[in-house]
Design an enzyme around this catalytic site. Structure first.
Site, mmCIF file in Angstrom:
data_model
loop_
_atom_site.group_PDB
_atom_site.id
_atom_site.type_symbol
_atom_site.label_atom_id
_atom_site.label_comp_id
_atom_site.label_asym_id
_atom_site.label_seq_id
_atom_site.Cartn_x
_atom_site.Cartn_y
_atom_site.Cartn_z
ATOM 1 N N ASN A 1 0.852 -1.192 0.000
ATOM 2 C CA ASN A 1 0.000 0.000 0.000
ATOM 3 C C ASN A 1 0.888 1.242 0.000
ATOM 4 O OD1 ASN A 1 -1.964 1.925 0.335
ATOM 5 N ND2 ASN A 1 -2.553 1.297 2.398
ATOM 6 N N LYS B 1 0.011 4.272 -0.308
ATOM 7 C CA LYS B 1 -0.681 5.393 0.335
ATOM 8 C C LYS B 1 -0.503 6.681 -0.489
ATOM 9 C CE LYS B 1 -0.411 3.099 4.782
ATOM 10 N NZ LYS B 1 -0.235 3.239 6.241
ATOM 11 N N HIS C 1 -9.465 0.402 5.403
ATOM 12 C CA HIS C 1 -8.185 0.695 6.046
ATOM 13 C C HIS C 1 -8.420 1.656 7.210
ATOM 14 C CE1 HIS C 1 -4.062 2.089 6.642
ATOM 15 N NE2 HIS C 1 -3.675 1.011 5.981
ATOM 16 N N GLU D 1 -6.971 4.216 8.209
ATOM 17 C CA GLU D 1 -6.890 5.642 7.892
ATOM 18 C C GLU D 1 -8.178 6.132 7.251
ATOM 19 O OE1 GLU D 1 -2.149 4.929 7.430
ATOM 20 O OE2 GLU D 1 -3.364 5.224 5.625
ATOM 21 N N GLU E 1 -4.866 -5.409 10.700
ATOM 22 C CA GLU E 1 -3.875 -4.363 10.928
ATOM 23 C C GLU E 1 -4.192 -3.651 12.242
ATOM 24 O OE1 GLU E 1 -1.978 -2.666 7.028
ATOM 25 O OE2 GLU E 1 -4.023 -1.952 7.189
ATOM 26 N N GLY F 1 2.631 2.261 10.884
ATOM 27 C CA GLY F 1 3.501 3.424 10.729
ATOM 28 C C GLY F 1 4.147 3.892 12.011
ATOM 29 N N SER G 1 3.671 -2.136 10.270
ATOM 30 C CA SER G 1 5.133 -2.002 10.368
ATOM 31 C C SER G 1 5.861 -3.287 9.997
ATOM 32 C CB SER G 1 5.544 -1.543 11.777
ATOM 33 O OG SER G 1 5.013 -0.253 12.057
#
Length: 346
Positions: free
Chosen positions: A102, A104, A186, A188, A256, A262, A302
């Site tokens: 991904n 992003k 996701h 985010e 996730e 991140g 990560s």
């Protein structure tokens, strides 16, 4: 009963009568003797031959032992599946290891050109499906230059067909330009953009209806994990997908944990396996054992070249969804090749 001595069957009973009495027995006696012969042979075959072959495998999933049956009686002998670690014999079909990258909101025309060149020249094992998700603006560039060995995904899509929806991209448009997959749900999108579980479910169903493969994301916040609500949150997110999806054959689930995305923090292999196992059990209970066995559950948070092999050894980790490390071609290839650790661990 004539022809049965103690607990043993006497298959030649009719012939014995013929020799002793010198008088042919009635046809019914001969028929009975022949039936006894067939009965004895069938029982012997049932108990002398193995009831079932060794466990079979389809990609990453262990298949249950097929029950053996006796054609003569229609009797089915059930065998429970062997215990122990799930083995991996072959990586074919729906069970292939799966790694998604991904990208992003990262990249420029030049940096993506370099990344694609690195991916095109990378040596990646055959036993892994590889997908990358560039920003919308660069999808056509990537589709037109990336090797066919790697498929392209979108990072999101609209809930329905195109129209007066400023800033959105429809699944129809993605298919039109050669995209094969889409990421939905996701963290985010959920926690920054504010998408609800219900919205994610509806968007996912529409994407699947247009032929896209779905990378369906689930995961908990740090405070939710600390409150002991990890599985509650994940199961609620899964249920929103299940409320809208009827065919799971093109779904990959990505777990996730939000606190590991991140941040440099990674769930330990044991923590990740625990949640993956819970997801598989949920699929078995709520959807079907077949879907549970066939669906790939991948880990994100990560993941990098240094930790991917240990994570891949876990029984229910079937691949990865990679963020930052997917922007580095050689390292992303290393993560893809963690499939070898999966095979060794078997």
């Amino acid at each position: 009963m004539p022809g049965i001595v103690g607990n043993h069957l006497a298959p030649r009973a009719g012939l014995g009568l013929l020799k002793k009495n010198k008088t042919p027995p009635p046809p019914t006696s001969i028929a009975m003797a022949m039936a006894v012969c067939r009965l004895r042979s069938a029982i012997a075959a049932s108990f002398s031959a193995p009831l079932a072959s060794a466990p079979a495998f389809s990609g990453l999933r262990r298949l249950p032992l097929a029950p053996a049956s006796s054609p003569a009686f229609g009797v089915v002998f059930s065998l429970s599946e062997g215990k122990g670690h799930r083995g991996v014999v072959t990586m074919t079909g729906a069970g292939k290891f799966f790694v998604g990258g991904n990208w992003k909101c990262n990249g420029t025309t030049e940096s993506i050109k370099k990344l694609v060149e690195d991916l095109n020249s990378a040596q990646i094992e055959d036993d892994v499906d590889v997908v990358v998700a560039p920003p919308f603006l660069y999808i056509s560039q990537v589709v037109g230059s990336l090797t066919d060995r790697i498929e392209v995904s979108a990072q999101n899509s609209w809930v329905g067909k195109g129209g007066a929806f400023t800033g959105e991209i429809s699944a129809d448009q993605l298919v039109d330009v050669g995209v094969k997959w889409v990421i939905q749900g996701h963290s985010e999108r959920r926690h920054v953009i504010g998408e609800s579980n219900s919205t994610v479910g509806k968007k996912s169903a529409y994407a699947l209806s247009k032929g896209l493969g779905l990378i369906a994301c689930v995961g908990e916040l740090l405070e939710e994990r600390e409150a002991g609500r990890t599985t509650d949150v994940v199961f609620e997110q899964l249920q929103a997908y299940a409320d809208e999806i009827s065919d799971w054959s093109k779904v990959v689930i990505a777990y996730e944990p939000v606190w590991a995305i991140g941040t440099g923090k990674v769930a330990s292999p044991q923590q990740a396996q625990e949640v993956h196992s819970a997801i598989r059990s949920w699929l078995s209970d709520k959807i079907s054992p077949e879907v549970s066995s066939a669906t790939r559950i991948i880990y994100g948070g990560s993941v990098n070249g240094a930790n991917s092999a240990e994570l891949a050894k876990q029984e229910d980790i079937d691949g990865f969804l990679v963020g930052g490390a997917s922007l580095k071609g050689p390292e992303f290839a290393t993560i893809c090749n963690a499939v070898t650790a999966k095979k060794v661990s078997a």
